[in-house]
Scaffold this motif. Structure first.
Motif, PDB file in Angstrom:
ATOM      1  N   GLY A 123      44.296  27.634  28.089  1.00 18.46           N
ATOM      2  CA  GLY A 123      43.178  28.699  27.998  1.00 18.46           C
ATOM      3  C   GLY A 123      42.691  29.303  29.453  1.00 18.46           C
ATOM      4  O   GLY A 123      43.340  29.051  30.487  1.00 18.46           O
ATOM      5  N   PHE A 124      41.878  30.046  29.221  1.00 18.07           N
ATOM      6  CA  PHE A 124      41.392  30.721  30.524  1.00 18.07           C
ATOM      7  C   PHE A 124      40.019  30.252  30.861  1.00 18.07           C
ATOM      8  O   PHE A 124      39.122  29.820  29.882  1.00 18.07           O
ATOM      9  N   SER A 125      39.423  30.343  32.091  1.00 22.55           N
ATOM     10  CA  SER A 125      38.232  29.933  32.423  1.00 22.55           C
ATOM     11  C   SER A 125      37.253  31.177  32.199  1.00 22.55           C
ATOM     12  O   SER A 125      37.616  32.261  32.033  1.00 22.55           O
ATOM     13  N   LEU A 126      36.119  30.817  32.355  1.00 27.40           N
ATOM     14  CA  LEU A 126      35.061  31.948  32.111  1.00 27.40           C
ATOM     15  C   LEU A 126      35.233  33.030  33.156  1.00 27.40           C
ATOM     16  O   LEU A 126      35.028  34.075  33.042  1.00 27.40           O
ATOM     17  N   VAL A 127      35.390  32.581  34.268  1.00 28.56           N
ATOM     18  CA  VAL A 127      35.537  33.421  35.499  1.00 28.56           C
ATOM     19  C   VAL A 127      36.349  34.324  35.403  1.00 28.56           C
ATOM     20  O   VAL A 127      36.522  35.594  35.547  1.00 28.56           O
ATOM     21  N   GLU A 128      37.678  33.912  34.814  1.00 29.35           N
ATOM     22  CA  GLU A 128      38.951  34.803  34.842  1.00 29.35           C
ATOM     23  C   GLU A 128      38.774  35.866  33.638  1.00 29.35           C
ATOM     24  O   GLU A 128      39.240  36.901  33.636  1.00 29.35           O
ATOM     25  N   ILE A 129      38.069  35.045  32.524  1.00 25.42           N
ATOM     26  CA  ILE A 129      37.820  36.185  31.580  1.00 25.42           C
ATOM     27  C   ILE A 129      36.538  37.382  31.975  1.00 25.42           C
ATOM     28  O   ILE A 129      37.012  38.544  31.755  1.00 25.42           O
ATOM     29  N   LEU A 130      35.684  37.124  32.838  1.00 25.20           N
ATOM     30  CA  LEU A 130      34.892  37.945  33.216  1.00 25.20           C
ATOM     31  C   LEU A 130      35.507  39.111  34.338  1.00 25.20           C
ATOM     32  O   LEU A 130      35.237  40.080  34.278  1.00 25.20           O
ATOM     33  N   VAL A 131      36.346  38.654  34.987  1.00 23.39           N
ATOM     34  CA  VAL A 131      37.055  39.552  35.810  1.00 23.39           C
ATOM     35  C   VAL A 131      38.117  40.504  35.039  1.00 23.39           C
ATOM     36  O   VAL A 131      38.142  41.678  35.466  1.00 23.39           O
ATOM     37  N   VAL A 132      38.599  39.819  33.985  1.00 24.29           N
ATOM     38  CA  VAL A 132      39.581  40.936  33.350  1.00 24.29           C
ATOM     39  C   VAL A 132      38.564  41.905  32.465  1.00 24.29           C
ATOM     40  O   VAL A 132      38.808  42.985  32.375  1.00 24.29           O
ATOM     41  N   ILE A 133      37.317  41.362  32.008  1.00 24.66           N
ATOM     42  CA  ILE A 133      36.401  42.193  31.348  1.00 24.66           C
ATOM     43  C   ILE A 133      35.958  43.489  32.089  1.00 24.66           C
ATOM     44  O   ILE A 133      35.977  44.774  31.857  1.00 24.66           O
TER      45      ILE A 133
END
Length: 155
Positions: free
Chosen positions: A19-29
């Motif tokens: 899966g993805f880390s929270l930081v990675e998801i926030l960067v994509v968003i």
């Protein structure tokens, strides 16, 4: 006493995260948000111009329809654009409408700046030549010119 030393073997296990880390998801968003903001601004600039061109194409199409109907039916057909009601109508000389277009339905403040009333003869010629200026809220304008020969030009 005999003591046996037992060696404990550790197996080196590598743990794989799925899966993805929270930081990675926030960067994509954040990247998606920036791109959406930029495209939204471009769309807001493009939309009034597109609506103006759509209105011009529709009015030219109506002029051509009026001319073709006059030739096909071998009778006079009226083409009226009224800036007060912001509508264009193709009709028989008795007033029966064949086609009507209300520019207010387009949006972006597209409106007729001037009126034009002409009649196409059975030979496809316009009895009254004139120009129909169309404008929008973004101060863009287009002109549709109906010539006595029956040809229609957009500027």
């Amino acid at each position: 006493m005999n003591t046996k030393t037992q060696s404990v073997k550790h197996q080196n296990k590598t743990f794989q995260t799925k899966g993805f880390s929270l930081v990675e998801i926030l960067v994509v968003i954040a990247i998606i948000g920036i791109l959406a903001g930029i495209s939204g601004i471009a769309l807001m600039k493009w939309l009034p111009e597109a609506n103006l061109k759509r209105a011009a194409r529709t009015i030219v199409s109506m002029c051509q329809d009026a001319r073709v109907e006059a030739i096909k039916r071998n009778q006079r057909i009226n083409f009226n654009c009224d800036n007060v009601t912001n509508t264009c109508v193709v009709s028989f000389t008795n007033g029966t409408a064949l086609r009507q277009f209300d520019l207010s339905t387009i949006g972006s403040g597209v409106h007729l700046s001037n009126s034009l009333n002409t009649t196409f003869s059975s030979r496809g010629r316009a009895l009254n030549a004139g120009t129909i200026p169309i404008a929008n809220n973004a101060a863009s304008t287009l002109s549709i010119t109906v010539r006595t020969s029956g040809s229609i030009i957009t500027n």
